[in-house]
Enzyme design. Structure first.
Site, short mmCIF file in Angstrom:
data_model
loop_
_atom_site.label_atom_id
_atom_site.label_comp_id
_atom_site.label_asym_id
_atom_site.label_seq_id
_atom_site.Cartn_x
_atom_site.Cartn_y
_atom_site.Cartn_z
N ARG A 178 18.44 72.63 20.73
CA ARG A 178 18.26 74.11 20.55
C ARG A 178 17.86 74.86 21.73
NH1 ARG A 178 17.74 71.31 15.70
NH2 ARG A 178 19.09 72.18 14.18
N ASP A 207 23.44 68.66 18.67
CA ASP A 207 23.32 69.36 17.22
C ASP A 207 24.29 70.52 17.56
OD1 ASP A 207 22.23 70.71 15.00
OD2 ASP A 207 20.31 69.42 15.24
N HIS A 277 25.62 68.82 11.44
CA HIS A 277 24.90 69.15 12.55
C HIS A 277 25.87 68.90 13.84
CE1 HIS A 277 21.05 70.84 11.33
NE2 HIS A 277 21.14 69.84 10.39
N ASP A 339 21.17 64.30 8.02
CA ASP A 339 20.52 65.32 7.51
C ASP A 339 21.47 66.36 7.27
OD1 ASP A 339 20.33 65.81 10.21
OD2 ASP A 339 18.94 67.30 9.87
N GLU A 340 21.18 67.15 6.12
CA GLU A 340 21.73 68.79 5.94
C GLU A 340 23.20 68.75 6.22
OE1 GLU A 340 17.80 71.13 7.04
OE2 GLU A 340 18.90 70.69 8.95
N TRP A 406 11.75 63.03 6.17
CA TRP A 406 11.31 64.28 6.83
C TRP A 406 11.09 65.31 5.53
CZ3 TRP A 406 13.95 68.96 6.76
CH2 TRP A 406 15.04 69.11 6.13
N TYR A 431 5.59 68.03 11.45
CA TYR A 431 6.38 68.98 12.31
C TYR A 431 5.84 69.68 13.27
CZ TYR A 431 10.99 67.87 10.20
OH TYR A 431 12.33 67.22 9.98
N ASP A 433 6.70 71.63 15.54
CA ASP A 433 7.52 73.08 15.66
C ASP A 433 6.53 74.04 14.78
OD1 ASP A 433 8.48 72.03 13.29
OD2 ASP A 433 10.53 73.16 13.75
N TRP A 481 11.06 70.02 16.97
CA TRP A 481 12.35 70.85 16.78
C TRP A 481 12.10 72.14 17.78
CZ3 TRP A 481 16.10 68.15 14.82
CH2 TRP A 481 15.70 67.08 13.89
N THR A 482 13.06 72.37 18.62
CA THR A 482 12.71 73.55 19.52
C THR A 482 13.44 74.82 19.39
OG1 THR A 482 14.67 72.43 20.73
CG2 THR A 482 12.38 71.45 21.26
N GLU A 483 13.97 75.26 18.30
CA GLU A 483 14.68 76.60 18.11
C GLU A 483 13.83 77.65 18.71
OE1 GLU A 483 14.34 74.42 15.55
OE2 GLU A 483 15.89 74.58 14.24
C1 ACM Z 1 15.36 67.91 9.89
O1 ACM Z 1 14.28 68.65 9.98
N1 ACM Z 1 16.51 68.45 9.36
C2 ACM Z 1 15.58 66.55 9.87
#
Ligand code: ACM
Length: 638
Positions: A178, A207, A277, A339-340, A406, A431, A433, A481-483
């Protein structure tokens, strides 16, 4: 109850429970050793005793070290000492006579693979351990014993420390997709983590928003997949800044970082996301999708429905990538994401529907299970272990898979009950972030609040597990996470001081953890970070209310920028404190937010609720550089 009122309720309970606490404010500067907390060790060691002596490291000194691990650690210590004006030479003499002795014995069962024994007395310093990692951790503790600032000299308090960790996995993660961080920043990040005895660096390399690792077999991954045409602005998915954003690591750079981490006994966990992702990969190689199209490296955050198709072509693709990844990263584990993974594209795909019939897969989650197991077998056949986010449980995993929990701790509990190993990294609190305090006073974050104390209060082993199940909890990890973290300064702000709390969660047994001790010990670490010019988050000032009977508001920096208190007496005082040596506290009582120019706090502030029934006392801590904390607001009512 929302998060704020729940937190406020916890504070009120703690006020009621802590009436025997000290009524007098502490001096704003760190107490001088010897007190155990004043030594400022983070994470807290198992056993520390003061032996009443001191040792002043002379300006020229010898470090005795013989084996290659001993010499590696000695070289790192030599560099630390050089920055403090000490010229240390590393000698291979029989160590008995040297003032600093680093020794790996291999024979001490109590301290295990990562523990150490440190002794400082009038004759000098000795660190012993079973392994290079243990020796390195002993030297980190030794470095913490030095005054935080080099200008304060090199006299050490005499101590004996016997220490070893609670958990073998003490992780810190970094998303470089990100936002991309250059090698020097990644190395600094690893260095800071290692100082606090974190031993695993989870490098989230791929990602939807950018592919960041060069793969020789698939050059388009970085030629095309490492650039996006813009970046989401704020929280508005319809808006991007229109600026091209690129970045990736060459394999030589990766090797450099691996070697850098290895010298600090940090294992790198590489993550290659699949099958979701993976938009950046689909842009480079659209034939990996079930319905190839004109994909675009994603410019906004969130989850994409564009995922890789479980074809043989896709398996060959990811296995070839993993071959290169395994050649670069020597660690035991490889993270495959998982994930996701929205299944929309698979549901529409005749290929996937035929695959389900062929392999008797009853659901689309089971298709992901099939995908994950094939990748796991590939890794296992090459001597590696697979780890994935907790969604990998949904499609069924083998017993050998390790699960990173997570979505809270539930995935971890389920996995441990099934006999799978687990790393606990629940969103909220782990988390990093999330904002560190009241979002009104923090840089824009993805959402939500995770304060240092929330992290500190986390126990990696859920009470719901039996002792046998609990053995599957390998440890704990903070995820970055770096969004919303575009720069290195912002990254270190988000990391610190919360990495202190992650480190202590991983190193110190839950029964030995005390927030008040941790906060006291963190003072010295703040001074060290300040001396090193690291832009950590300055904690809000804390407040203690004294009145007819004393009430202690110890938890103000839990995040409570707004804390309402009803003292039992109408008159009393509020004592303010901060955790950062050299900070001054500025405060207001006139409803305005304090600034670096507001009244300077020097002694407890008197209140009289008979004369003024509602008082807002607001305070900030200000560093000599002008950097200022978020405000603490105490509302006093009759
Ligand atoms: C995640 O935060 N989607 C692992």
């Amino acid at each position: 109850m929302n998060r704020w009122s729940r937190t406020a309720a916890i504070l009120v309970c703690s006020l009621v429970l802590s009436q025997n606490g000290p009524a007098i404010a502490q001096a704003p500067t760190a107490p001088t050793p010897p007190t155990l907390d004043g030594l400022g060790f983070i994470p807290k060691p198992r056993q520390v005793t003061l032996n009443g002596s001191t040792y002043t490291v002379p300006s020229t000194v010898v470090i005795a070290a013989q084996s290659s691990d001993e010499r590696n650690v000695a070289d790192l210590l030599q560099a630390f000492l050089a920055a403090r004006g000490v010229h240390a030479s590393v000698g291979t003499m029989i160590s008995g006579s040297a003032p600093i002795r680093l020794t790996i014995h291999n024979v001490d069962p109590l301290i295990g693979a990562e523990g150490y024994r440190l002794k400082v007395d009038a004759t000098g310093v000795s660190v012993t351990a079973n392994t290079g990692a243990g020796l390195f951790y002993g030297v980190q503790t030794l470095e913490q014993l030095f005054p935080a600032r080099a200008s304060d000299g090199n006299t050490l308090t005499g101590v004996t420390v016997d220490d070893w960790p609670a958990y073998s996995w003490r992780g810190i993660h970094l998303d470089v997709s990100r936002h991309f961080f250059p090698v020097a920043v990644v190395e600094r990040y690893i260095d800071l983590a290692a100082r606090y005895k974190l031993n695993t660096f989870h490098w989230h390399l791929t990602d939807d928003q950018g592919w960041r690792i060069a793969i020789a077999h698939y050059p388009r991954l970085t030629q095309v997949g490492s650039c996006r045409a813009g970046t989401e602005v704020g929280h508005d998915e319809t808006q991007t800044d229109g600026k091209r954003y690129c970045g990736y690591y060459t394999q030589d750079q990766i090797r450099q970082v691996v070697a850098y981490a290895r010298r600090r006994y940090v294992t790198i966990l590489p993550e290659i996301e699949m099958p979701g992702h993976s938009v950046a990969a689909l842009v480079a190689y659209p034939q990996l999708a079930c319905a190839p199209g004109a994909f675009k490296v994603r410019e906004t955050w969130g989850v994409s429905t564009d995922i890789a198709c479980p074809t043989e072509r896709t398996f060959t693709f990811f296995q070839t990538i993993l071959d290169e990844v395994m050649a670069l990263f020597p660690g035991r584990y490889v993270h495959i994401g998982g994930d996701e993974v929205p299944k929309d594209a698979w549901k529409r795909s005749p290929f996937v529907n035929a695959l389900m019939k062929q392999h008797h897969l009853a659901s689309y989650d089971a298709v992901q299970g099939y995908f994950t197991r094939r990748i796991e077998q590939y890794l296992n056949a090459r001597g590696r272990k697979m780890i994935g986010w907790d969604e990998i449980l949904d499609g069924g995993v083998s017993k050998g898979a390790t699960v990173m929990s997570w979505r809270g701790t539930q995935g971890g509990i389920i996995a441990a009950r099934r006999g799978n190993d687990v790393v606990m990294t629940p969103d909220g609190p782990l988390y990093l972030d999330w904002a560190q305090g009241d979002e009104d006073f923090e840089p824009l974050a993805i959402c939500c609040v995770s304060t240092p104390q929330m992290i500190y209060d986390f126990n990696p082993t859920p009470a719901a597990l039996t002792p046998d199940q609990a053995k599957h909890v390998l440890g704990v990890q903070g995820n970055m996470w770096t969004e919303y973290i575009p720069t290195a300064d912002h990254l270190f702000y988000m990391l610190l001081p919360r990495a202190f709390a992650v480190a202590e969660d991983g190193w110190t047994p839950a029964a030995d953890k005390r927030w008040s001790s941790f906060a006291e010990r963190s003072r010295k670490q703040f001074a060290r970070l300040e001396a090193d010019g690291i832009p950590f988050r300055i904690p809000n000032p804390t407040a203690r209310i004294t009145g007819g009977e004393s009430v202690v508001a110890e938890n103000v920096h839990r995040s409570l920028n707004e804390t309402e208190l009803r003292p039992s007496a109408a008159t009393g005082t509020v004592a303010l404190d901060d955790l950062v040596p050299d900070a001054v506290i500025r405060y207001t009582t006139d409803d305005r937010l304090p600034t670096a120019k507001s009244a300077r706090y020097t002694s407890p502030v008197a209140f009289d609720l008979d004369r003024t029934p509602v008082i807002h006392l607001r305070a900030v801590a200000v560093l000599p550089t002008g950097r200022t904390s978020a405000p603490t607001t105490i509302t006093l009512r009759r």
